[in-house]
Write a protein that holds these residues in place. Structure first.
Motif: not given
Length: 197
Positions: A39, A44, A48, A144
Motif C-alpha cells: 500500500s 490508494i 479510490t 481508504h
C-alpha cells in the motif's frame, strides 16, 4: 443541507483529504510501499478515485470523463493500486480532483431514489439507487482515507484530515513522544501472546 447533499459533500471531503495527503511529499514517498501489502499513498488515491468515479458515473449511464487504463480488459489485476512509472503524480491528483467534481455533478443530477445498475455486481444485487451507492462509496472512501492518513503519518508524522485539522490535539513533538510512551507502557502490562484470547 439535505441528506443527499450531506452524503455527496462527505464523499467529496474524504477524496479532497486524500488528494492533500499526496501533496507536499517527495515523489518517492508518494509512491513507495509503506506496509507489507505494498500500500502506498498515490496508489490508494488512484484506486479510490477511479472506483468512486465508476460507481458514480457508469452505474447511472453517465460519462466518467477520464480514461482508466488499469480497468481495461487485459489490464494487470490490481494495477489501480500502484502508479506506473510513466504516470505523473499530477495526473493522479487530477483524477482525484476530477472525481470530486463528477461526484458533485452527479449529485446535482440525481435524487437519492434515482435507479442505477452496478454491472460488475451479481445480477440479484445489481439494481441499486443513487442513495445506496452514495453510502457504499462513502464507506469505501472513508476506509481508504484512513489508510492514507496512517501512511502519511509513517512518511513524515503528518496527522489529521487536512493540515491544521481542529480534531487533532495541539501537541508539540515532545508531547507526542510522551503520549506514545504512555500508551506503550499501558500495552506492556498485557501479554504479547495469543494465549489469553
Amino acid at each position: 443541507m439535505d441528506v443527499k447533499s450531506r452524503l455527496v459533500r462527505r464523499v467529496q471531503r474524504e477524496l479532497e483529504s486524500m488528494v492533500s495527503k499526496a501533496e507536499g511529499i517527495s515523489e518517492y514517498d508518494a509512491r513507495r510501499p509503506l506496509v507489507p501489502s505494498g500500500s502506498n499513498i498515490l496508489g490508494i488515491l488512484q484506486h479510490t478515485s477511479a472506483v468512486v468515479l465508476g460507481y458514480m458515473t457508469e452505474c447511472f449511464g453517465q460519462d466518467a470523463g477520464w480514461e482508466l487504463p488499469f480497468f481495461a480488459p487485459g489490464a494487470e489485476d490490481g494495477a489501480d493500486m500502484w502508479v506506473a512509472v510513466d504516470v505523473p503524480r499530477e495526473h493522479v491528483l487530477g483524477l482525484g480532483r476530477h472525481t470530486v467534481r463528477r461526484v458533485g455533478d452527479i449529485g446535482e443530477l440525481l435524487n437519492l431514489d434515482s435507479p442505477g445498475r452496478v454491472p460488475w455486481w451479481k445480477p440479484e444485487n445489481a439494481d441499486v439507487t443513487f442513495g445506496e451507492l452514495l453510502v457504499h462509496v462513502l464507506a469505501e472512501t472513508s476506509r481508504h482515507a484512513g489508510h492514507v492518513d496512517i501512511l502519511r503519518e509513517l512518511v513524515d508524522g503528518s496527522i489529521g484530515a487536512f493540515p491544521g485539522d481542529p480534531n487533532v490535539p495541539a501537541l508539540q513533538d515532545d508531547d507526542w513522544v510522551s503520549h506514545r510512551a504512555r500508551i506503550e507502557a499501558i500495552a506492556r502490562q498485557f501479554p504479547a501472546t495469543l494465549d489469553n484470547v
